[in-house]
Design a protein around this motif. Sequence first.
Motif, PDB file in Angstrom:
ATOM      1  N   ALA A  50       0.830  -1.205   0.000  1.00 37.54           N
ATOM      2  CA  ALA A  50       0.000   0.000   0.000  1.00 37.54           C
ATOM      3  C   ALA A  50       0.865   1.257   0.000  1.00 37.54           C
ATOM      4  CB  ALA A  50      -0.937  -0.013   1.203  1.00 37.54           C
ATOM      5  N   ASP A  51       1.955   1.226   0.773  1.00 36.47           N
ATOM      6  CA  ASP A  51       2.863   2.376   0.795  1.00 36.47           C
ATOM      7  C   ASP A  51       3.472   2.644  -0.585  1.00 36.47           C
ATOM      8  OD1 ASP A  51       2.390   2.795   3.475  1.00 36.47           O
ATOM      9  OD2 ASP A  51       4.253   1.855   4.154  1.00 36.47           O
ATOM     10  N   TRP A  52       3.756   1.578  -1.303  1.00 37.81           N
ATOM     11  CA  TRP A  52       4.362   1.698  -2.633  1.00 37.81           C
ATOM     12  C   TRP A  52       3.317   1.791  -3.753  1.00 37.81           C
ATOM     13  CZ3 TRP A  52       9.383   2.498  -3.867  1.00 37.81           C
ATOM     14  CH2 TRP A  52      10.303   2.385  -2.840  1.00 37.81           C
ATOM     15  N   ARG A  53       2.054   1.821  -3.382  1.00 41.48           N
ATOM     16  CA  ARG A  53       0.942   1.911  -4.354  1.00 41.48           C
ATOM     17  C   ARG A  53       0.943   0.736  -5.329  1.00 41.48           C
ATOM     18  NH1 ARG A  53      -0.164   5.431  -1.009  1.00 41.48           N
ATOM     19  NH2 ARG A  53      -0.347   7.627  -1.400  1.00 41.48           N
ATOM     20  N   GLU A  54       1.301  -0.448  -4.821  1.00 35.09           N
ATOM     21  CA  GLU A  54       1.300  -1.686  -5.614  1.00 35.09           C
ATOM     22  C   GLU A  54      -0.006  -2.417  -5.341  1.00 35.09           C
ATOM     23  OE1 GLU A  54       3.437  -2.818  -7.819  1.00 35.09           O
ATOM     24  OE2 GLU A  54       4.959  -1.262  -7.562  1.00 35.09           O
ATOM     25  N   GLN A  55      -1.034  -2.114  -6.109  1.00 37.59           N
ATOM     26  CA  GLN A  55      -2.375  -2.629  -5.844  1.00 37.59           C
ATOM     27  C   GLN A  55      -2.453  -4.147  -5.944  1.00 37.59           C
ATOM     28  OE1 GLN A  55      -4.833  -0.645  -4.643  1.00 37.59           O
ATOM     29  NE2 GLN A  55      -5.852  -2.578  -4.237  1.00 37.59           N
ATOM     30  N   LYS A  56      -1.802  -4.742  -6.936  1.00 30.64           N
ATOM     31  CA  LYS A  56      -1.850  -6.207  -7.082  1.00 30.64           C
ATOM     32  C   LYS A  56      -1.210  -6.904  -5.885  1.00 30.64           C
ATOM     33  CE  LYS A  56      -2.050  -6.731 -12.076  1.00 30.64           C
ATOM     34  NZ  LYS A  56      -1.404  -7.297 -13.253  1.00 30.64           N
ATOM     35  N   ALA A  57      -0.082  -6.393  -5.430  1.00 31.09           N
ATOM     36  CA  ALA A  57       0.584  -6.985  -4.270  1.00 31.09           C
ATOM     37  C   ALA A  57      -0.259  -6.802  -3.009  1.00 31.09           C
ATOM     38  CB  ALA A  57       1.970  -6.371  -4.079  1.00 31.09           C
ATOM     39  N   ASP A  59      -3.545  -6.529  -2.922  1.00 28.18           N
ATOM     40  CA  ASP A  59      -4.677  -7.455  -3.054  1.00 28.18           C
ATOM     41  C   ASP A  59      -4.265  -8.885  -2.721  1.00 28.18           C
ATOM     42  OD1 ASP A  59      -6.267  -5.333  -3.822  1.00 28.18           O
ATOM     43  OD2 ASP A  59      -6.160  -5.794  -5.975  1.00 28.18           O
ATOM     44  N   ALA A  60      -3.082  -9.282  -3.172  1.00 30.73           N
ATOM     45  CA  ALA A  60      -2.598 -10.639  -2.902  1.00 30.73           C
ATOM     46  C   ALA A  60      -2.360 -10.845  -1.410  1.00 30.73           C
ATOM     47  CB  ALA A  60      -1.321 -10.900  -3.689  1.00 30.73           C
ATOM     48  N   ALA A  61      -1.777  -9.868  -0.753  1.00 27.34           N
ATOM     49  CA  ALA A  61      -1.529  -9.979   0.685  1.00 27.34           C
ATOM     50  C   ALA A  61      -2.844 -10.007   1.458  1.00 27.34           C
ATOM     51  CB  ALA A  61      -0.658  -8.829   1.154  1.00 27.34           C
ATOM     52  N   PHE A  62      -3.798  -9.185   1.058  1.00 28.52           N
ATOM     53  CA  PHE A  62      -5.107  -9.172   1.719  1.00 28.52           C
ATOM     54  C   PHE A  62      -5.797 -10.524   1.560  1.00 28.52           C
ATOM     55  CE2 PHE A  62      -9.683  -8.319   1.872  1.00 28.52           C
ATOM     56  CZ  PHE A  62      -9.785  -7.646   3.072  1.00 28.52           C
ATOM     57  N   SER A  63      -5.753 -11.073   0.367  1.00 30.05           N
ATOM     58  CA  SER A  63      -6.398 -12.361   0.098  1.00 30.05           C
ATOM     59  C   SER A  63      -5.712 -13.518   0.810  1.00 30.05           C
ATOM     60  CB  SER A  63      -6.415 -12.636  -1.406  1.00 30.05           C
ATOM     61  OG  SER A  63      -7.174 -11.673  -2.068  1.00 30.05           O
ATOM     62  N   ALA A  64      -4.425 -13.382   1.097  1.00 31.21           N
ATOM     63  CA  ALA A  64      -3.664 -14.471   1.718  1.00 31.21           C
ATOM     64  C   ALA A  64      -3.821 -14.535   3.231  1.00 31.21           C
ATOM     65  CB  ALA A  64      -2.191 -14.333   1.355  1.00 31.21           C
ATOM     66  N   LEU A  65      -4.534 -13.579   3.820  1.00 25.99           N
ATOM     67  CA  LEU A  65      -4.768 -13.657   5.260  1.00 25.99           C
ATOM     68  C   LEU A  65      -5.613 -14.894   5.552  1.00 25.99           C
ATOM     69  CD1 LEU A  65      -3.817 -11.523   7.388  1.00 25.99           C
ATOM     70  CD2 LEU A  65      -6.184 -10.886   7.597  1.00 25.99           C
ATOM     71  N   GLN A 103      -4.289   3.196   8.715  1.00 29.75           N
ATOM     72  CA  GLN A 103      -4.505   4.502   8.106  1.00 29.75           C
ATOM     73  C   GLN A 103      -6.003   4.735   7.956  1.00 29.75           C
ATOM     74  OE1 GLN A 103      -2.296   4.351   4.446  1.00 29.75           O
ATOM     75  NE2 GLN A 103      -0.328   4.328   5.485  1.00 29.75           N
ATOM     76  N   ASP A 104      -6.429   5.973   8.151  1.00 28.32           N
ATOM     77  CA  ASP A 104      -7.847   6.304   8.083  1.00 28.32           C
ATOM     78  C   ASP A 104      -8.456   6.030   6.715  1.00 28.32           C
ATOM     79  OD1 ASP A 104      -7.834   7.111  10.716  1.00 28.32           O
ATOM     80  OD2 ASP A 104      -7.481   9.216  10.234  1.00 28.32           O
ATOM     81  N   ILE A 105      -7.660   6.128   5.665  1.00 27.35           N
ATOM     82  CA  ILE A 105      -8.197   5.995   4.313  1.00 27.35           C
ATOM     83  C   ILE A 105      -8.261   4.539   3.852  1.00 27.35           C
ATOM     84  CG2 ILE A 105      -7.484   8.291   3.590  1.00 27.35           C
ATOM     85  CD1 ILE A 105      -5.058   6.940   2.214  1.00 27.35           C
ATOM     86  N   ASP A 106      -7.738   3.613   4.648  1.00 25.05           N
ATOM     87  CA  ASP A 106      -7.635   2.220   4.210  1.00 25.05           C
ATOM     88  C   ASP A 106      -8.480   1.307   5.092  1.00 25.05           C
ATOM     89  OD1 ASP A 106      -6.929  -0.170   3.128  1.00 25.05           O
ATOM     90  OD2 ASP A 106      -4.774   0.133   3.266  1.00 25.05           O
ATOM     91  N   GLY A 107      -9.689   1.041   4.656  1.00 25.74           N
ATOM     92  CA  GLY A 107     -10.590   0.176   5.407  1.00 25.74           C
ATOM     93  C   GLY A 107     -10.125  -1.262   5.476  1.00 25.74           C
ATOM     94  N   ARG A 108      -9.476  -1.744   4.416  1.00 22.61           N
ATOM     95  CA  ARG A 108      -9.021  -3.140   4.416  1.00 22.61           C
ATOM     96  C   ARG A 108      -7.936  -3.364   5.461  1.00 22.61           C
ATOM     97  NH1 ARG A 108      -8.202  -5.674  -1.413  1.00 22.61           N
ATOM     98  NH2 ARG A 108      -6.376  -4.345  -1.368  1.00 22.61           N
ATOM     99  N   GLN A 109      -7.091  -2.387   5.671  1.00 21.69           N
ATOM    100  CA  GLN A 109      -6.061  -2.513   6.700  1.00 21.69           C
ATOM    101  C   GLN A 109      -6.704  -2.607   8.090  1.00 21.69           C
ATOM    102  OE1 GLN A 109      -3.461   0.867   7.123  1.00 21.69           O
ATOM    103  NE2 GLN A 109      -1.814  -0.373   7.956  1.00 21.69           N
ATOM    104  N   ALA A 110      -7.739  -1.835   8.325  1.00 23.00           N
ATOM    105  CA  ALA A 110      -8.448  -1.892   9.603  1.00 23.00           C
ATOM    106  C   ALA A 110      -9.122  -3.253   9.791  1.00 23.00           C
ATOM    107  CB  ALA A 110      -9.487  -0.774   9.679  1.00 23.00           C
ATOM    108  N   VAL A 111      -9.647  -3.820   8.710  1.00 20.30           N
ATOM    109  CA  VAL A 111     -10.262  -5.152   8.781  1.00 20.30           C
ATOM    110  C   VAL A 111      -9.205  -6.191   9.126  1.00 20.30           C
ATOM    111  CG1 VAL A 111     -11.373  -6.950   7.388  1.00 20.30           C
ATOM    112  CG2 VAL A 111     -12.179  -4.596   7.253  1.00 20.30           C
TER     113      VAL A 111
END
Length: 136
Positions: A50-57, A59-65, A103-111
């Motif tokens: 997310a810091d590097w604005r790598e959306q695919k990476a 998404d992959a990390a989020f899905s791998a939880l 971060q306030d703007i990132d709901g997936r990180q809070a999840v």
Amino acid sequence: KPVCADPACPQCPAVFSAPTVSHRMACQDPKAVQSLVADLKMLAAYETAADWREQKAADAAFSALSWDDASVKAALPEYLSASGAERSKVDYAFNALCPRPPQDIDGRQAVMHTWIKARLFSYNKAFPFQFSPFGQ
């Protein structure tokens, strides 16, 4: 009916009408350390992507939880409805592992944070945390 799908399980007497999180953990090989470390790695990978604005990476990390972990799924509503005293131990442990708030703007990180806190809550229920060597 056994929770762990093993009809010969000594942990599953007929007395249990509603299995608890600690019972589910006792009947399964929870691999607590491996599961927690794997989720923390995915959280770190997600935050880095997310810091590097790598959306695919990201998404992959989020899905791998460990979204399919039954013990965490069972503990999630218990964690969300827990009192301040019960949650404070879990939040303390989580903040020691992940000191940066989402971060306030990132709901997936809070999840992801909430999911890992639910994992810690399930561990705390089965094996209560002791943070002070003098608290016996």
